[in-house]
Write a protein that holds these residues in place. Structure first.
Motif, PDB file in Angstrom:
ATOM      1  N   ILE A 132       0.861  -1.185   0.000  1.00 22.28           N
ATOM      2  CA  ILE A 132       0.000   0.000   0.000  1.00 22.28           C
ATOM      3  C   ILE A 132       0.896   1.234   0.000  1.00 22.28           C
ATOM      4  O   ILE A 132       1.753   1.375   0.875  1.00 22.28           O
ATOM      5  N   ALA A 133       0.702   2.102  -0.984  1.00 20.67           N
ATOM      6  CA  ALA A 133       1.531   3.294  -1.095  1.00 20.67           C
ATOM      7  C   ALA A 133       0.656   4.515  -1.328  1.00 20.67           C
ATOM      8  O   ALA A 133      -0.459   4.398  -1.825  1.00 20.67           O
ATOM      9  N   ASP A 134       1.176   5.677  -0.982  1.00 15.08           N
ATOM     10  CA  ASP A 134       0.420   6.908  -1.199  1.00 15.08           C
ATOM     11  C   ASP A 134       0.588   7.416  -2.625  1.00 15.08           C
ATOM     12  O   ASP A 134      -0.100   8.338  -3.046  1.00 15.08           O
ATOM     13  N   SER A 135       1.510   6.810  -3.379  1.00 15.66           N
ATOM     14  CA  SER A 135       1.700   7.175  -4.784  1.00 15.66           C
ATOM     15  C   SER A 135       2.258   5.970  -5.532  1.00 15.66           C
ATOM     16  O   SER A 135       2.662   4.983  -4.931  1.00 15.66           O
ATOM     17  N   GLU A 136       2.289   6.083  -6.850  1.00 19.24           N
ATOM     18  CA  GLU A 136       2.775   4.980  -7.691  1.00 19.24           C
ATOM     19  C   GLU A 136       4.301   4.956  -7.808  1.00 19.24           C
ATOM     20  O   GLU A 136       4.861   4.037  -8.381  1.00 19.24           O
ATOM     21  N   SER A 137       4.979   5.946  -7.264  1.00 15.39           N
ATOM     22  CA  SER A 137       6.413   6.102  -7.510  1.00 15.39           C
ATOM     23  C   SER A 137       7.242   4.881  -7.131  1.00 15.39           C
ATOM     24  O   SER A 137       8.188   4.541  -7.824  1.00 15.39           O
ATOM     25  N   ASN A 138       6.919   4.212  -6.053  1.00 19.62           N
ATOM     26  CA  ASN A 138       7.729   3.070  -5.635  1.00 19.62           C
ATOM     27  C   ASN A 138       7.165   1.725  -6.063  1.00 19.62           C
ATOM     28  O   ASN A 138       7.772   0.696  -5.799  1.00 19.62           O
ATOM     29  N   SER A 139       6.032   1.709  -6.721  1.00 25.28           N
ATOM     30  CA  SER A 139       5.424   0.441  -7.091  1.00 25.28           C
ATOM     31  C   SER A 139       6.313  -0.397  -7.991  1.00 25.28           C
ATOM     32  O   SER A 139       6.443  -1.604  -7.789  1.00 25.28           O
ATOM     33  N   ALA A 140       6.929   0.209  -8.995  1.00 25.78           N
ATOM     34  CA  ALA A 140       7.804  -0.542  -9.910  1.00 25.78           C
ATOM     35  C   ALA A 140       9.005  -1.093  -9.163  1.00 25.78           C
ATOM     36  O   ALA A 140       9.385  -2.254  -9.349  1.00 25.78           O
ATOM     37  N   ARG A 141       9.611  -0.270  -8.303  1.00 22.57           N
ATOM     38  CA  ARG A 141      10.763  -0.746  -7.520  1.00 22.57           C
ATOM     39  C   ARG A 141      10.348  -1.846  -6.548  1.00 22.57           C
ATOM     40  O   ARG A 141      11.071  -2.807  -6.357  1.00 22.57           O
ATOM     41  N   ALA A 142       9.179  -1.705  -5.952  1.00 22.06           N
ATOM     42  CA  ALA A 142       8.698  -2.732  -5.023  1.00 22.06           C
ATOM     43  C   ALA A 142       8.420  -4.038  -5.765  1.00 22.06           C
ATOM     44  O   ALA A 142       8.745  -5.124  -5.268  1.00 22.06           O
ATOM     45  N   LYS A 143       7.847  -3.938  -6.953  1.00 25.88           N
ATOM     46  CA  LYS A 143       7.572  -5.138  -7.754  1.00 25.88           C
ATOM     47  C   LYS A 143       8.878  -5.842  -8.111  1.00 25.88           C
ATOM     48  O   LYS A 143       8.977  -7.069  -8.032  1.00 25.88           O
ATOM     49  N   ALA A 144       9.887  -5.087  -8.494  1.00 24.93           N
ATOM     50  CA  ALA A 144      11.192  -5.673  -8.824  1.00 24.93           C
ATOM     51  C   ALA A 144      11.821  -6.318  -7.595  1.00 24.93           C
ATOM     52  O   ALA A 144      12.378  -7.418  -7.674  1.00 24.93           O
ATOM     53  N   ALA A 145      11.736  -5.648  -6.453  1.00 21.12           N
ATOM     54  CA  ALA A 145      12.287  -6.209  -5.207  1.00 21.12           C
ATOM     55  C   ALA A 145      11.584  -7.504  -4.849  1.00 21.12           C
ATOM     56  O   ALA A 145      12.221  -8.482  -4.454  1.00 21.12           O
ATOM     57  N   PHE A 146      10.269  -7.532  -5.003  1.00 22.78           N
ATOM     58  CA  PHE A 146       9.513  -8.739  -4.691  1.00 22.78           C
ATOM     59  C   PHE A 146       9.877  -9.863  -5.663  1.00 22.78           C
ATOM     60  O   PHE A 146       9.995 -11.019  -5.272  1.00 22.78           O
TER      61      PHE A 146
END
Length: 199
Positions: free
Chosen positions: A140-154
């Motif tokens: 859960i994030a307040d913006s999309e900015s880290n979603s791509a990095r989080a997906k890659a980390a996962f």
């Protein structure tokens, strides 16, 4: 007090007697916290309020009991820290449990500049995730900015074969097992044998 604009303010309640009245006299919430931590806690509150009908594990004791008693996970595999005392699930994020008993973990990104904190979370939870047959993780994030990095980390954390459902029971993945069942059913219904090319 933190001003939030439009006449809104956030007040930090630090009174020991207040926390004693709600039976949490040693709560870490009494300590002064930074803006990002407060934002994260407000995001958690919004999430919990949106899922009031769900089975939510919200405190340390409930989480430890669920994973050790109901899931049979050894306590050494639970995420922990030693900040003055041994503390399990130190992030304090809620965990939802589905009707089938599948845990749904949560991670709240209040606008971090990198995915480093999420990577630490994954590393800390990795032994528990590995011990579980299945789980879900909600980012859960307040913006999309880290979603791509989080997906890659996962993706780095959870190998592709595990995502495909590779387990001791399904060594070639869930899709292969489903295909096997389809071919077997066709064989039984159609009366023909199973060819190796079918698999």
């Amino acid at each position: 007090m933190i001003e939030c604009g439009q006449g809104w303010h956030i007040y930090h309640l630090a009174s020991q007697s207040l926390y004693a009245a709600i039976e949490r006299p040693d709560s870490q919430n009494r300590r002064i916290k930074g803006d990002s931590y407060i934002k994260s806690r407000l995001m958690v509150l919004d999430f919990v309020l949106a899922h009031l009908s769900a089975n939510i594990l919200e405190d340390e004791a409930g989480k430890v009991d669920f994973f050790t008693t109901q899931c049979g996970v050894r306590s050494e595999l639970l995420p922990r820290s030693h900040a003055g005392r041994l503390m399990y699930f130190p992030d304090g994020f809620p965990i939802l449990v589905s009707n089938t008993g599948t845990p749904r973990f949560t991670f709240f990104d209040e606008g971090q500049a990198t995915a480093t904190r999420f990577e630490r979370y994954l590393k800390q939870y990795q032994p528990l995730f590995a011990a579980l047959g299945s789980f879900e993780l909600v980012f859960i994030a307040d913006s999309e900015s880290n979603s791509a990095r989080a997906k890659a980390a996962f993706g780095r954390f959870l190998p592709a074969d595990r995502m495909r459902g590779v387990t001791p029971m399904t060594p070639l993945g869930v899709d292969h097992f489903v295909r096997f069942l389809q071919v077997r059913q066709q064989s039984e219904v159609g009366g023909r044998g199973v060819l190796s090319s079918d698999l």
